[in-house]
Write a protein that holds these residues in place. Structure first.
Motif, short mmCIF file in Angstrom:
data_model
loop_
_atom_site.label_atom_id
_atom_site.label_comp_id
_atom_site.label_asym_id
_atom_site.label_seq_id
_atom_site.Cartn_x
_atom_site.Cartn_y
_atom_site.Cartn_z
N ILE A 34 36.33 15.91 6.33
CA ILE A 34 35.10 16.46 6.89
C ILE A 34 35.24 17.96 7.16
N ASP A 35 36.41 18.38 7.62
CA ASP A 35 36.64 19.81 7.83
C ASP A 35 36.70 20.56 6.50
N LEU A 36 37.28 19.94 5.48
CA LEU A 36 37.33 20.58 4.17
C LEU A 36 35.94 20.69 3.55
N LEU A 37 35.08 19.70 3.82
CA LEU A 37 33.69 19.79 3.38
C LEU A 37 33.00 20.98 4.05
N ALA A 38 33.22 21.12 5.36
CA ALA A 38 32.60 22.22 6.11
C ALA A 38 33.09 23.58 5.63
N ALA A 39 34.36 23.64 5.21
CA ALA A 39 34.92 24.91 4.72
C ALA A 39 34.59 25.16 3.26
N GLU A 40 33.86 24.23 2.64
CA GLU A 40 33.50 24.30 1.22
C GLU A 40 34.74 24.33 0.31
N ALA A 41 35.82 23.73 0.83
CA ALA A 41 37.02 23.60 0.02
C ALA A 41 36.90 22.42 -0.93
N ILE A 42 35.98 21.50 -0.64
CA ILE A 42 35.73 20.36 -1.51
C ILE A 42 34.23 20.05 -1.49
N ARG A 43 33.82 19.24 -2.47
CA ARG A 43 32.51 18.61 -2.44
C ARG A 43 32.70 17.19 -2.96
N LEU A 44 31.75 16.33 -2.68
CA LEU A 44 31.83 14.96 -3.16
C LEU A 44 30.90 14.76 -4.35
N ASP A 45 31.43 14.18 -5.40
CA ASP A 45 30.64 13.75 -6.55
C ASP A 45 30.64 12.23 -6.49
N ASP A 46 29.57 11.67 -5.94
CA ASP A 46 29.53 10.26 -5.56
C ASP A 46 30.62 10.05 -4.51
N ASP A 47 31.68 9.29 -4.83
CA ASP A 47 32.74 9.10 -3.83
C ASP A 47 34.03 9.80 -4.25
N ARG A 48 33.94 10.71 -5.21
CA ARG A 48 35.13 11.42 -5.67
C ARG A 48 35.20 12.83 -5.08
N ILE A 49 36.42 13.24 -4.74
CA ILE A 49 36.65 14.52 -4.07
C ILE A 49 36.90 15.60 -5.11
N VAL A 50 35.96 16.53 -5.23
CA VAL A 50 36.07 17.62 -6.21
C VAL A 50 36.50 18.89 -5.47
N GLU A 213 28.61 11.43 5.91
CA GLU A 213 28.33 10.01 6.11
C GLU A 213 29.15 9.16 5.15
N THR A 214 29.32 9.62 3.91
CA THR A 214 30.14 8.90 2.94
C THR A 214 31.58 8.77 3.44
N VAL A 215 32.11 9.84 4.00
CA VAL A 215 33.48 9.81 4.53
C VAL A 215 33.58 8.85 5.71
N LEU A 216 32.61 8.90 6.61
CA LEU A 216 32.64 8.03 7.78
C LEU A 216 32.57 6.56 7.38
N VAL A 217 31.74 6.24 6.41
CA VAL A 217 31.64 4.86 5.93
C VAL A 217 32.97 4.43 5.31
N ALA A 218 33.58 5.33 4.53
CA ALA A 218 34.86 5.01 3.90
C ALA A 218 35.95 4.77 4.94
N VAL A 219 35.95 5.55 6.02
CA VAL A 219 36.93 5.36 7.09
C VAL A 219 36.77 3.97 7.70
N ASN A 220 35.55 3.59 8.01
CA ASN A 220 35.33 2.27 8.60
C ASN A 220 35.72 1.14 7.64
N GLU A 221 35.43 1.32 6.35
CA GLU A 221 35.81 0.29 5.38
C GLU A 221 37.33 0.19 5.26
N ALA A 222 38.02 1.34 5.31
CA ALA A 222 39.48 1.32 5.24
C ALA A 222 40.08 0.63 6.47
N LEU A 223 39.48 0.86 7.62
CA LEU A 223 39.96 0.22 8.84
C LEU A 223 39.77 -1.30 8.78
N LEU A 224 38.65 -1.73 8.25
CA LEU A 224 38.42 -3.16 8.08
C LEU A 224 39.44 -3.76 7.11
#
Length: 247
Positions: A34-50, A213-224
């Motif tokens: 989430i911090d890397l998204l805010a810093a524009e160090a990454i973007r998401l293409d669907d669920d892939r980290i670019v 939101e995609t990251v948050l959903v993925a975190v919860n799914e990983a925890l489950l």
């Protein structure tokens, strides 16, 4: 300050007991994304980290996260990142806090060589994390909720600390009078070693950014998924024990 640092400080400051290291590590990996998204160090293409540009980052662990990004297609999925980057991440952040002088060991009782649970010192970082938590910042609240931390738990944590320390002080006094030279250290379990009891919460506050939101959903799914793996291993272990007992 980063979201990951705010999260681990909040976990130590607010929760009545430290979250399990596995759950906290996955959430910290999500906080870094989430911090890397805010810093524009990454973007998401669907669920892939670019990966994007390489920003100048002052936090060593976040800079390490940037360096570990997969920079060739097909890029890493958010879920794969959480499991790879999250391995041992909670202990790494605790070590970083200790290196920065933001952690101390509470002395237990009257004996100077007896130490208790790891505690945060009063610092600007701690105050900033507290302000963010008090303001109910949606991302921090969502990540905290995922590892079982809710608002209003601070008083419970303080009461638990007081109840924990009171009996030890009495025991220390008796031990000091009778045989001080036979005392052994009594170290409380740290956040990185806590038993795995946290239960993920899938109800996260609303966030405006789809990628977040995609990251948050993925975190919860990983925890489950982590909880399911633990339950399966427990069942397998019980079955194995029953075989040896002749059941």
């Amino acid at each position: 300050m980063t979201t990951a640092r705010d999260l681990i400080i909040t976990a130590m400051d607010v929760a009545p007991g430290p979250p399990a290291a596995g759950e906290l590590s996955l959430a910290l990996a999500g906080a870094e994304l989430i911090d890397l998204l805010a810093a524009e160090a990454i973007r998401l293409d669907d669920d892939r980290i670019v990966p994007g540009h390489r920003p100048a980052l002052t936090d060593p662990l976040l800079d390490q996260a940037t360096e570990s990004l997969t920079r060739e297609a097909p890029y890493e999925t958010v879920a794969d990142w959480l499991w790879r980057r999250g391995l041992g991440l909670a202990p790494a952040y605790l070590s970083a806090l200790e290196t920065d002088g933001q952690l101390t060991r509470r002395r237990r009782g009257l004996l100077p060589f007896r130490t208790g649970r790891t505690a945060l010192v009063d610092s600007p970082d701690r105050r900033l994390a507290g302000e963010r938590w008090a303001a109910q910042e949606p991302v921090l609240v969502a990540l905290a909720a995922a590892v079982g931390i809710r608002d209003g738990e601070t008083d419970e944590a303080d009461e638990a600390d007081e109840a924990d320390e009171a009996p030890d002080e009495a025991a220390d006094t008796t031990a000091a009078d009778e045989a001080a030279d036979t005392e052994t250290p009594n170290t409380k379990t740290s956040a990185a070693e806590a038993p795995d009891t946290a239960v993920p919460d899938s109800e996260a506050p609303d966030t405006a950014d789809d990628a977040v939101e995609t990251v948050l959903v993925a975190v919860n799914e990983a925890l489950l998924e982590l909880e399911a793996v633990r339950q399966r291993r427990s069942i397998e272990q019980d079955a194995f024990d029953n075989v040896w007992r002749g059941y």
